[in-house]
Design a protein around this motif. Structure first.
Motif, PDB file in Angstrom:
ATOM      1  N   VAL A  76       0.858  -1.186   0.000  1.00  0.00           N
ATOM      2  CA  VAL A  76       0.000   0.000   0.000  1.00  0.00           C
ATOM      3  C   VAL A  76       0.892   1.233   0.000  1.00  0.00           C
ATOM      4  N   ALA A  77       0.836   2.005  -1.080  1.00  0.00           N
ATOM      5  CA  ALA A  77       1.627   3.236  -1.154  1.00  0.00           C
ATOM      6  C   ALA A  77       0.941   4.321  -0.329  1.00  0.00           C
ATOM      7  N   VAL A  78       1.736   4.984   0.525  1.00  0.00           N
ATOM      8  CA  VAL A  78       1.225   6.020   1.418  1.00  0.00           C
ATOM      9  C   VAL A  78       1.943   7.318   1.092  1.00  0.00           C
ATOM     10  N   LEU A  79       1.214   8.286   0.508  1.00  0.00           N
ATOM     11  CA  LEU A  79       1.824   9.499  -0.016  1.00  0.00           C
ATOM     12  C   LEU A  79       1.002  10.722   0.389  1.00  0.00           C
ATOM     13  N   PRO A  80       1.568  11.625   1.171  1.00  0.00           N
ATOM     14  CA  PRO A  80       0.822  12.855   1.469  1.00  0.00           C
ATOM     15  C   PRO A  80       0.432  13.628   0.216  1.00  0.00           C
ATOM     16  N   VAL A  81       1.289  13.599  -0.803  1.00  0.00           N
ATOM     17  CA  VAL A  81       0.996  14.320  -2.041  1.00  0.00           C
ATOM     18  C   VAL A  81       1.540  13.524  -3.224  1.00  0.00           C
ATOM     19  N   VAL A  82       0.800  13.546  -4.323  1.00  0.00           N
ATOM     20  CA  VAL A  82       1.218  12.823  -5.520  1.00  0.00           C
ATOM     21  C   VAL A  82       0.790  13.631  -6.737  1.00  0.00           C
ATOM     22  N   ALA A  83       1.619  13.632  -7.760  1.00  0.00           N
ATOM     23  CA  ALA A  83       1.264  14.282  -9.013  1.00  0.00           C
ATOM     24  C   ALA A  83       0.125  13.509  -9.672  1.00  0.00           C
ATOM     25  N   THR A  84      -0.885  14.221 -10.144  1.00  0.00           N
ATOM     26  CA  THR A  84      -2.050  13.580 -10.757  1.00  0.00           C
ATOM     27  C   THR A  84      -1.645  12.656 -11.896  1.00  0.00           C
ATOM     28  N   SER A  85      -0.710  13.103 -12.708  1.00  0.00           N
ATOM     29  CA  SER A  85      -0.281  12.316 -13.865  1.00  0.00           C
ATOM     30  C   SER A  85       0.480  11.058 -13.477  1.00  0.00           C
ATOM     31  N   THR A  86       0.916  10.977 -12.221  1.00  0.00           N
ATOM     32  CA  THR A  86       1.726   9.847 -11.763  1.00  0.00           C
ATOM     33  C   THR A  86       0.886   8.693 -11.233  1.00  0.00           C
ATOM     34  N   LEU A  87      -0.344   8.972 -10.817  1.00  0.00           N
ATOM     35  CA  LEU A  87      -1.166   7.937 -10.198  1.00  0.00           C
ATOM     36  C   LEU A  87      -1.338   6.725 -11.102  1.00  0.00           C
ATOM     37  N   SER A  88      -1.555   6.954 -12.391  1.00  0.00           N
ATOM     38  CA  SER A  88      -1.762   5.830 -13.310  1.00  0.00           C
ATOM     39  C   SER A  88      -0.509   4.984 -13.466  1.00  0.00           C
ATOM     40  N   ALA A  89       0.683   5.590 -13.269  1.00  0.00           N
ATOM     41  CA  ALA A  89       1.933   4.828 -13.354  1.00  0.00           C
ATOM     42  C   ALA A  89       2.183   4.023 -12.086  1.00  0.00           C
TER      43      ALA A  89
ATOM     44  N   ARG B  56      -0.211   2.864  -9.810  1.00  0.00           N
ATOM     45  CA  ARG B  56      -1.250   1.894  -9.453  1.00  0.00           C
ATOM     46  C   ARG B  56      -0.964   0.459  -9.886  1.00  0.00           C
ATOM     47  N   PRO B  57      -0.398   0.197 -11.080  1.00  0.00           N
ATOM     48  CA  PRO B  57      -0.137  -1.193 -11.451  1.00  0.00           C
ATOM     49  C   PRO B  57       0.901  -1.888 -10.578  1.00  0.00           C
ATOM     50  N   GLU B  58       1.722  -1.113  -9.859  1.00  0.00           N
ATOM     51  CA  GLU B  58       2.808  -1.696  -9.066  1.00  0.00           C
ATOM     52  C   GLU B  58       2.406  -1.985  -7.621  1.00  0.00           C
ATOM     53  N   VAL B  59       1.265  -1.445  -7.169  1.00  0.00           N
ATOM     54  CA  VAL B  59       0.856  -1.592  -5.775  1.00  0.00           C
ATOM     55  C   VAL B  59      -0.590  -2.068  -5.713  1.00  0.00           C
ATOM     56  N   ASP B  60      -1.020  -2.449  -4.515  1.00  0.00           N
ATOM     57  CA  ASP B  60      -2.405  -2.874  -4.348  1.00  0.00           C
ATOM     58  C   ASP B  60      -3.333  -1.691  -4.118  1.00  0.00           C
ATOM     59  N   MET B  61      -2.791  -0.630  -3.526  1.00  0.00           N
ATOM     60  CA  MET B  61      -3.602   0.549  -3.249  1.00  0.00           C
ATOM     61  C   MET B  61      -2.688   1.750  -3.074  1.00  0.00           C
ATOM     62  N   VAL B  62      -3.192   2.931  -3.443  1.00  0.00           N
ATOM     63  CA  VAL B  62      -2.495   4.183  -3.172  1.00  0.00           C
ATOM     64  C   VAL B  62      -3.370   5.010  -2.242  1.00  0.00           C
ATOM     65  N   VAL B  63      -2.794   5.442  -1.121  1.00  0.00           N
ATOM     66  CA  VAL B  63      -3.492   6.317  -0.189  1.00  0.00           C
ATOM     67  C   VAL B  63      -2.779   7.663  -0.220  1.00  0.00           C
ATOM     68  N   TRP B  64      -3.530   8.731  -0.509  1.00  0.00           N
ATOM     69  CA  TRP B  64      -2.908  10.057  -0.582  1.00  0.00           C
ATOM     70  C   TRP B  64      -3.853  11.099   0.000  1.00  0.00           C
ATOM     71  N   LEU B  65      -3.295  12.273   0.287  1.00  0.00           N
ATOM     72  CA  LEU B  65      -4.085  13.379   0.826  1.00  0.00           C
ATOM     73  C   LEU B  65      -4.291  14.494  -0.183  1.00  0.00           C
ATOM     74  N   GLU B  66      -3.241  14.809  -0.942  1.00  0.00           N
ATOM     75  CA  GLU B  66      -3.290  15.926  -1.887  1.00  0.00           C
ATOM     76  C   GLU B  66      -2.746  15.483  -3.241  1.00  0.00           C
ATOM     77  N   THR B  67      -3.256  16.102  -4.291  1.00  0.00           N
ATOM     78  CA  THR B  67      -2.697  15.892  -5.617  1.00  0.00           C
ATOM     79  C   THR B  67      -2.138  17.210  -6.144  1.00  0.00           C
ATOM     80  N   ALA B  68      -1.155  17.096  -7.020  1.00  0.00           N
ATOM     81  CA  ALA B  68      -0.549  18.267  -7.650  1.00  0.00           C
ATOM     82  C   ALA B  68      -0.675  18.110  -9.158  1.00  0.00           C
ATOM     83  N   ALA B  69      -1.242  19.096  -9.815  1.00  0.00           N
ATOM     84  CA  ALA B  69      -1.398  19.028 -11.265  1.00  0.00           C
ATOM     85  C   ALA B  69      -0.052  19.046 -11.963  1.00  0.00           C
TER      86      ALA B  69
END
Length: 219
Positions: free
Chosen positions: A160-173, A175-188
């Motif tokens: 389970v990836a735990v990220l306070p912030v993640v780039a929106t364009s990165t989420l799709s890259a 997700r295939p490597e983990v079972d779940m992504v948990v985040w608080l904020e996204t950055a365009a």
């Protein structure tokens, strides 16, 4: 356009994302973090679950003649995992001989860093366990993806990836490597990931060792 700070520092970010996980019911989890800022975030998650805490060290592989350009990432394991950017490798005409040399350099660096941070203790076993993989944010996702692959190789049941912030364009890259992504904020804008922190100063190795429960540096 400048994004306003959301977190004062990584400790605050870690506490807030730990709060997002507070109601999870997981038996015997493990927390792994990516040095350096990820250790401050992961420390708060490990505290919440009273879980074993460790680091997964990822080394950036650099292009020949341009140390500022990444061609991939490397993580250690029974069989080291190398994640290359094929477009950059192709565009730069990176030769196989250089890749072997850079991989050897990266692997030596990974092992030195892991030994400095862990001291003499071995890595925490992840086989058949849920692993929370923490970082302070993810712009390109390359480092986190390599780290997740390393944990998969060690037979983690769930990552389970735990990220306070993640780039929106990165989420799709990611997700295939983990079972779940948990985040608080996204950055365009991937470059804006660091800007959500008021204090984004480097986390010293001494502080990382303290959080990991390692008191003395190993030379």
């Amino acid at each position: 356009m400048r994004v306003s700070a959301v977190f004062f520092d990584r400790v605050e970010a870690g506490r807030r994302i730990a709060g997002r996980l507070e109601e999870w019911r997981i038996q015997d989890p493990v927390v792994y973090a990516i040095p350096g800022g990820g250790v401050a975030v992961g420390g708060e998650v490990a505290r919440l679950f009273d879980a074993p805490f460790d680091v997964v060290v990822v080394e950036t592989l650099r292009a020949p003649g341009d140390a500022g350009l990444a061609i991939g990432s490397l993580v250690d394991g029974e069989e080291p995992e190398r994640l290359l950017d094929p477009e950059v490798v192709r565009a730069r005409g990176v030769a196989d001989a250089y890749l072997r040399q850079e991989t050897a350099r990266g692997l030596a660096s990974v092992r030195r860093t892991a030994r400095r941070l862990r001291g003499q203790r071995p890595g925490v076993p992840v086989r058949d366990r849920t692993v929370f993989l923490a970082d302070d944010g993810s712009a390109s996702g390359t480092i986190l993806r390599a780290a997740a692959r390393g944990l998969r190789q060690e037979r983690a049941r769930e990552v389970v990836a735990v990220l306070p912030v993640v780039a929106t364009s990165t989420l799709s890259a990611i997700r295939p490597e983990v079972d779940m992504v948990v985040w608080l904020e996204t950055a365009a804008d991937p470059q804006a990931v660091a800007v959500v922190y008021e204090d984004f100063s480097p986390v010293p190795e001494e502080e990382m060792r303290r959080l990991l429960g390692v008191e003395l540096a190993v030379r």
